[in-house]
Design a protein around this motif. Structure first.
Motif, PDB file in Angstrom:
ATOM      1  N   CYS A 107     -53.432   5.908 -20.218  1.00  0.00           N
ATOM      2  CA  CYS A 107     -52.140   6.480 -19.835  1.00  0.00           C
ATOM      3  C   CYS A 107     -51.786   5.918 -18.463  1.00  0.00           C
ATOM      4  CB  CYS A 107     -52.233   8.006 -19.792  1.00  0.00           C
ATOM      5  SG  CYS A 107     -50.800   8.805 -19.048  1.00  0.00           S
ATOM      6  N   PHE A 108     -50.683   5.210 -18.403  1.00  0.00           N
ATOM      7  CA  PHE A 108     -50.272   4.538 -17.175  1.00  0.00           C
ATOM      8  C   PHE A 108     -49.293   5.386 -16.366  1.00  0.00           C
ATOM      9  CE2 PHE A 108     -51.425   1.381 -20.351  1.00  0.00           C
ATOM     10  CZ  PHE A 108     -52.287   0.558 -19.648  1.00  0.00           C
ATOM     11  N   CYS A 109     -48.969   6.557 -16.847  1.00  0.00           N
ATOM     12  CA  CYS A 109     -47.967   7.385 -16.178  1.00  0.00           C
ATOM     13  C   CYS A 109     -48.469   7.853 -14.818  1.00  0.00           C
ATOM     14  CB  CYS A 109     -47.657   8.634 -17.006  1.00  0.00           C
ATOM     15  SG  CYS A 109     -47.026   8.280 -18.638  1.00  0.00           S
ATOM     16  N   CYS A 132     -47.626   7.575 -23.512  1.00  0.00           N
ATOM     17  CA  CYS A 132     -48.521   6.409 -23.647  1.00  0.00           C
ATOM     18  C   CYS A 132     -49.324   6.404 -24.950  1.00  0.00           C
ATOM     19  CB  CYS A 132     -49.464   6.320 -22.453  1.00  0.00           C
ATOM     20  SG  CYS A 132     -48.593   6.028 -20.915  1.00  0.00           S
ATOM     21  N   TYR A 150     -49.022  17.095 -21.288  1.00  0.00           N
ATOM     22  CA  TYR A 150     -48.631  15.692 -21.213  1.00  0.00           C
ATOM     23  C   TYR A 150     -47.740  15.370 -22.417  1.00  0.00           C
ATOM     24  CZ  TYR A 150     -48.788  10.677 -21.310  1.00  0.00           C
ATOM     25  OH  TYR A 150     -48.420   9.364 -21.345  1.00  0.00           O
TER      26      TYR A 150
HETATM   27 ZN    ZN Z   1     -48.783   8.055 -19.918  1.00  0.00          ZN
END
Ligand code: ZN
Ligand code: GLU
Length: 283
Positions: free
Chosen positions: A97-99, A127, A123
Protein backbone atom coordinates in the motif's frame (compact mmCIF):
# COMPACT_ATOMS: atom_id res chain seq x y z
CA UNK A 1 1.23 -25.40 32.35
CA UNK A 2 0.02 -21.80 32.40
CA UNK A 3 2.43 -19.29 30.87
CA UNK A 4 1.61 -15.59 31.07
CA UNK A 5 3.51 -12.49 30.06
CA UNK A 6 3.68 -8.75 30.53
CA UNK A 7 4.65 -7.00 27.29
CA UNK A 8 5.27 -3.28 27.78
CA UNK A 9 6.59 -0.89 25.15
CA UNK A 10 9.51 1.20 26.42
CA UNK A 11 8.10 4.54 25.30
CA UNK A 12 8.02 6.12 28.75
CA UNK A 13 8.06 5.37 32.47
CA UNK A 14 5.67 2.71 33.76
CA UNK A 15 2.63 4.07 35.58
CA UNK A 16 0.05 2.52 37.87
CA UNK A 17 -1.91 1.13 34.92
CA UNK A 18 1.15 -0.83 33.82
CA UNK A 19 1.68 -2.04 37.37
CA UNK A 20 -1.87 -3.38 37.39
CA UNK A 21 -1.27 -5.19 34.11
CA UNK A 22 2.06 -6.67 35.21
CA UNK A 23 0.69 -7.78 38.59
CA UNK A 24 -2.35 -9.26 36.89
CA UNK A 25 -0.24 -11.48 34.61
CA UNK A 26 2.09 -12.37 37.46
CA UNK A 27 -0.78 -13.31 39.80
CA UNK A 28 -2.42 -15.50 37.13
CA UNK A 29 0.81 -17.42 36.64
CA UNK A 30 1.40 -17.79 40.38
CA UNK A 31 -2.16 -18.93 41.06
CA UNK A 32 -1.81 -21.66 38.43
CA UNK A 33 1.67 -22.69 39.50
CA UNK A 34 2.80 -21.53 36.08
CA UNK A 35 5.46 -19.31 34.53
CA UNK A 36 5.62 -15.56 34.07
CA UNK A 37 7.51 -13.94 31.19
CA UNK A 38 8.44 -10.39 30.36
CA UNK A 39 8.73 -9.14 26.80
CA UNK A 40 9.95 -5.75 25.63
CA UNK A 41 7.89 -4.52 22.66
CA UNK A 42 10.34 -2.08 21.15
CA UNK A 43 9.69 -2.52 17.45
CA UNK A 44 8.83 1.10 16.88
CA UNK A 45 12.35 2.48 17.10
CA UNK A 46 11.13 6.04 16.74
CA UNK A 47 9.22 5.90 20.03
CA UNK A 48 11.15 3.38 22.13
CA UNK A 49 14.27 4.17 24.14
CA UNK A 50 16.74 1.80 25.83
CA UNK A 51 16.72 3.79 29.07
CA UNK A 52 13.01 3.10 29.41
CA UNK A 53 13.73 -0.62 29.01
CA UNK A 54 16.19 -0.43 31.90
CA UNK A 55 13.60 1.51 33.92
CA UNK A 56 11.03 -1.25 33.28
CA UNK A 57 13.40 -3.87 34.68
CA UNK A 58 14.17 -1.89 37.80
CA UNK A 59 10.56 -0.78 38.43
CA UNK A 60 9.20 -4.32 38.11
CA UNK A 61 11.93 -5.77 40.34
CA UNK A 62 11.19 -3.09 42.93
CA UNK A 63 7.49 -4.05 42.76
CA UNK A 64 8.51 -7.57 43.72
CA UNK A 65 7.97 -9.32 40.40
CA UNK A 66 10.21 -12.13 39.20
CA UNK A 67 10.41 -13.18 35.57
CA UNK A 68 12.31 -15.68 33.51
CA UNK A 69 15.52 -14.83 31.66
CA UNK A 70 16.36 -14.16 28.93
CA UNK A 71 13.77 -11.46 28.34
CA UNK A 72 12.56 -11.39 24.77
CA UNK A 73 13.40 -8.03 23.18
CA UNK A 74 11.42 -7.66 19.97
CA UNK A 75 13.98 -5.52 18.16
CA UNK A 76 16.39 -8.47 18.32
CA UNK A 77 14.03 -10.75 16.43
CA UNK A 78 13.16 -9.07 13.17
CA UNK A 79 13.96 -12.31 11.33
CA UNK A 80 11.06 -14.05 13.03
CA UNK A 81 8.60 -11.39 11.88
CA UNK A 82 10.12 -11.37 8.40
CA UNK A 83 9.57 -15.14 8.17
CA UNK A 84 5.90 -14.72 9.09
CA UNK A 85 5.50 -11.95 6.51
CA UNK A 86 7.18 -14.07 3.86
CA UNK A 87 4.80 -16.87 4.58
CA UNK A 88 1.74 -14.63 4.29
CA UNK A 89 3.17 -13.10 1.15
CA UNK A 90 3.70 -16.59 -0.29
CA UNK A 91 0.02 -17.26 0.36
CA UNK A 92 -0.85 -14.19 -1.71
CA UNK A 93 -2.45 -12.46 1.26
CA UNK A 94 -0.35 -9.28 1.44
CA UNK A 95 -0.27 -6.31 -0.87
CA UNK A 96 1.85 -3.18 -0.89
CA UNK A 97 0.00 0.00 0.00
CA UNK A 98 1.65 3.18 -1.21
CA UNK A 99 -0.90 5.54 0.33
CA UNK A 100 0.31 8.21 2.71
CA UNK A 101 -1.80 9.03 5.76
CA UNK A 102 -2.97 12.10 3.86
CA UNK A 103 -4.02 10.04 0.83
CA UNK A 104 -6.10 7.83 3.08
CA UNK A 105 -7.65 10.74 4.97
CA UNK A 106 -8.57 12.40 1.67
CA UNK A 107 -10.11 9.23 0.29
CA UNK A 108 -12.07 8.58 3.48
CA UNK A 109 -13.36 12.14 3.44
CA UNK A 110 -14.31 11.92 -0.23
CA UNK A 111 -16.26 8.73 0.43
CA UNK A 112 -18.69 10.58 2.70
CA UNK A 113 -19.25 8.02 5.42
CA UNK A 114 -16.42 5.48 5.50
CA UNK A 115 -16.85 2.49 7.81
CA UNK A 116 -14.99 2.84 11.11
CA UNK A 117 -13.18 0.13 13.03
CA UNK A 118 -11.74 0.05 16.54
CA UNK A 119 -8.68 2.00 15.32
CA UNK A 120 -10.54 4.56 13.23
CA UNK A 121 -11.72 4.65 9.61
CA UNK A 122 -11.07 1.48 7.65
CA UNK A 123 -8.56 1.57 4.83
CA UNK A 124 -10.68 2.15 1.71
CA UNK A 125 -8.72 -0.44 -0.26
CA UNK A 126 -7.27 1.69 -3.08
CA UNK A 127 -3.99 -0.25 -3.41
CA UNK A 128 -5.71 -3.62 -3.27
CA UNK A 129 -6.76 -2.94 -6.85
CA UNK A 130 -3.41 -1.88 -8.32
CA UNK A 131 -2.25 -4.01 -11.22
CA UNK A 132 0.85 -6.15 -10.77
CA UNK A 133 2.57 -3.89 -13.32
CA UNK A 134 1.78 -0.75 -11.36
CA UNK A 135 2.96 -2.36 -8.12
CA UNK A 136 6.17 -3.37 -9.80
CA UNK A 137 6.77 0.09 -11.21
CA UNK A 138 6.16 1.88 -7.95
CA UNK A 139 8.38 -0.52 -6.03
CA UNK A 140 11.10 -0.19 -8.63
CA UNK A 141 10.84 3.59 -8.35
CA UNK A 142 11.57 3.25 -4.62
CA UNK A 143 8.19 4.53 -3.42
CA UNK A 144 7.77 3.65 0.25
CA UNK A 145 4.95 1.25 1.02
CA UNK A 146 3.28 -0.63 3.86
CA UNK A 147 2.25 -4.27 3.64
CA UNK A 148 -1.44 -4.79 4.27
CA UNK A 149 -3.32 -8.00 4.89
CA UNK A 150 -6.08 -8.80 2.45
CA UNK A 151 -8.41 -9.51 5.34
CA UNK A 152 -11.48 -10.59 3.44
CA UNK A 153 -9.55 -13.09 1.36
CA UNK A 154 -7.72 -14.35 4.45
CA UNK A 155 -11.03 -14.93 6.25
CA UNK A 156 -12.40 -16.72 3.25
CA UNK A 157 -9.48 -19.14 3.40
CA UNK A 158 -9.64 -19.84 7.14
CA UNK A 159 -13.42 -19.97 7.47
CA UNK A 160 -15.10 -18.91 10.75
CA UNK A 161 -12.77 -18.68 13.78
CA UNK A 162 -13.36 -18.38 17.49
CA UNK A 163 -11.32 -17.57 20.59
CA UNK A 164 -11.96 -17.73 24.30
CA UNK A 165 -11.95 -14.81 26.66
CA UNK A 166 -11.98 -16.16 30.22
CA UNK A 167 -14.19 -13.30 31.40
CA UNK A 168 -16.47 -12.73 28.43
CA UNK A 169 -16.59 -16.29 27.12
CA UNK A 170 -16.43 -17.70 23.61
CA UNK A 171 -15.94 -15.04 20.91
CA UNK A 172 -16.48 -15.27 17.17
CA UNK A 173 -13.46 -13.70 15.52
CA UNK A 174 -14.28 -10.47 13.65
CA UNK A 175 -11.03 -9.35 12.02
CA UNK A 176 -13.16 -7.70 9.33
CA UNK A 177 -13.86 -4.96 11.89
CA UNK A 178 -10.32 -3.71 11.26
CA UNK A 179 -10.28 -4.04 7.49
CA UNK A 180 -6.95 -4.52 5.75
CA UNK A 181 -4.55 -4.01 8.68
CA UNK A 182 -0.96 -2.95 8.16
CA UNK A 183 1.47 -5.74 9.08
CA UNK A 184 4.71 -3.94 8.23
CA UNK A 185 5.98 -0.51 7.25
CA UNK A 186 9.22 0.74 5.86
CA UNK A 187 10.39 2.16 9.19
CA UNK A 188 8.60 -0.44 11.36
CA UNK A 189 9.29 -3.88 9.88
CA UNK A 190 6.53 -5.57 11.89
CA UNK A 191 3.30 -4.13 13.24
CA UNK A 192 2.08 -4.67 16.78
CA UNK A 193 -0.48 -7.22 15.54
CA UNK A 194 2.10 -9.34 13.79
CA UNK A 195 4.86 -9.18 16.40
CA UNK A 196 2.60 -9.88 19.36
CA UNK A 197 0.98 -12.88 17.66
CA UNK A 198 4.27 -14.41 16.56
CA UNK A 199 5.91 -13.83 19.93
CA UNK A 200 3.11 -15.19 22.08
CA UNK A 201 3.34 -18.38 20.03
CA UNK A 202 7.14 -18.59 20.03
CA UNK A 203 7.25 -18.03 23.77
CA UNK A 204 4.58 -20.64 24.42
CA UNK A 205 2.23 -18.19 26.13
CA UNK A 206 -0.97 -20.04 27.05
CA UNK A 207 -2.86 -17.18 28.69
CA UNK A 208 -2.62 -13.68 27.25
CA UNK A 209 -3.60 -11.10 29.85
CA UNK A 210 -3.82 -7.45 28.86
CA UNK A 211 -6.00 -4.38 29.13
CA UNK A 212 -9.53 -4.13 27.87
CA UNK A 213 -8.38 -1.55 25.33
CA UNK A 214 -6.81 -4.42 23.37
CA UNK A 215 -9.88 -6.67 23.40
CA UNK A 216 -10.79 -6.00 19.77
CA UNK A 217 -7.21 -6.48 18.57
CA UNK A 218 -7.54 -10.14 19.53
CA UNK A 219 -9.85 -10.64 16.53
CA UNK A 220 -6.94 -9.82 14.23
CA UNK A 221 -4.50 -11.94 16.25
CA UNK A 222 -6.82 -14.94 15.97
CA UNK A 223 -6.85 -14.63 12.18
CA UNK A 224 -3.05 -14.40 12.05
CA UNK A 225 -2.78 -17.50 14.27
CA UNK A 226 -4.95 -19.45 11.85
CA UNK A 227 -3.00 -18.27 8.80
CA UNK A 228 0.37 -19.02 10.38
CA UNK A 229 -0.66 -22.33 12.03
CA UNK A 230 0.02 -21.03 15.53
CA UNK A 231 -1.53 -22.32 18.76
CA UNK A 232 -4.41 -20.32 20.21
CA UNK A 233 -3.94 -19.14 23.80
CA UNK A 234 -6.73 -18.19 26.19
CA UNK A 235 -7.30 -14.51 26.83
CA UNK A 236 -8.28 -12.26 29.73
CA UNK A 237 -8.74 -8.55 29.12
CA UNK A 238 -8.55 -6.80 32.45
CA UNK A 239 -10.08 -3.50 33.48
CA UNK A 240 -8.06 -0.33 32.98
CA UNK A 241 -7.17 1.54 36.14
CA UNK A 242 -8.37 5.11 36.28
CA UNK A 243 -7.34 8.10 38.37
CA UNK A 244 -9.64 9.94 40.77
CA UNK A 245 -11.21 11.75 37.78
CA UNK A 246 -12.05 8.46 36.10
CA UNK A 247 -9.39 8.96 33.44
CA UNK A 248 -7.10 6.18 32.32
CA UNK A 249 -3.54 6.50 33.45
CA UNK A 250 -1.31 7.68 30.68
CA UNK A 251 2.12 9.07 30.18
CA UNK A 252 0.91 12.55 31.05
CA UNK A 253 0.39 11.46 34.69
CA UNK A 254 3.98 11.92 35.65
CA UNK A 255 3.25 12.02 39.33
CA UNK A 256 1.90 8.48 39.16
CA UNK A 257 4.80 6.78 37.48
CA UNK A 258 6.26 3.98 39.57
CA UNK A 259 9.50 5.93 39.63
CA UNK A 260 7.83 9.03 41.08
CA UNK A 261 5.87 7.05 43.66
CA UNK A 262 9.02 5.27 44.75
CA UNK A 263 10.95 8.53 45.00
CA UNK A 264 8.10 10.00 47.01
CA UNK A 265 8.73 7.28 49.59
CA UNK A 266 5.90 4.86 48.79
CA UNK A 267 6.70 1.24 49.55
CA UNK A 268 6.22 -1.60 47.02
CA UNK A 269 3.32 -2.84 49.18
CA UNK A 270 1.59 0.51 48.97
CA UNK A 271 2.08 0.75 45.23
CA UNK A 272 0.76 -2.77 44.68
CA UNK A 273 -2.28 -1.71 46.66
CA UNK A 274 -2.71 1.46 44.55
CA UNK A 275 -2.45 -0.74 41.46
CA UNK A 276 -5.39 -2.79 42.68
CA UNK A 277 -3.53 -5.70 44.19
CA UNK A 278 -4.00 -6.16 47.89
CA UNK A 279 -1.13 -7.93 49.59
CA UNK A 280 -2.82 -11.29 49.94
CA UNK A 281 -3.45 -11.60 46.19
CA UNK A 282 0.29 -11.80 45.52
CA UNK A 283 1.53 -15.01 47.12
ZN1 ZN B 1 -2.89 2.29 -0.40
N1 GLU C 1 2.99 -3.63 24.06
C1 GLU C 1 1.59 -3.39 24.20
C2 GLU C 1 1.38 -2.13 25.01
O1 GLU C 1 2.28 -1.61 25.59
C3 GLU C 1 0.86 -4.51 24.89
C4 GLU C 1 0.86 -5.75 24.10
C5 GLU C 1 -0.05 -6.87 24.61
O2 GLU C 1 -0.14 -7.09 25.82
O3 GLU C 1 -0.60 -7.54 23.77
O4 GLU C 1 0.28 -1.61 25.06
Amino acid sequence: MTITRFAPSPTGELHLGHAHSALFAFAEARAAGGRFLLRIEDIDRTRCRPEFTQAIFSDLAWLGLEWERPVRIQSEHFDDYRAALDRLEGMGLLYPCFCTRQDIAREVEGAGHAPHGPDGPLYPGHCRHLSPAERGERRAAGQPFALRLHTEEAMRRTGPLAWRDRTRGEQSARPDLFGDVVLARKDTPASYHLAVTVDDALQGVTLVTRGEDLFAATHVHRLLQALLDLPVPDYVHHRLLTDEHGRRYAKRDRSLTLRALREAGRTPDEVRMLAGFAEETIP
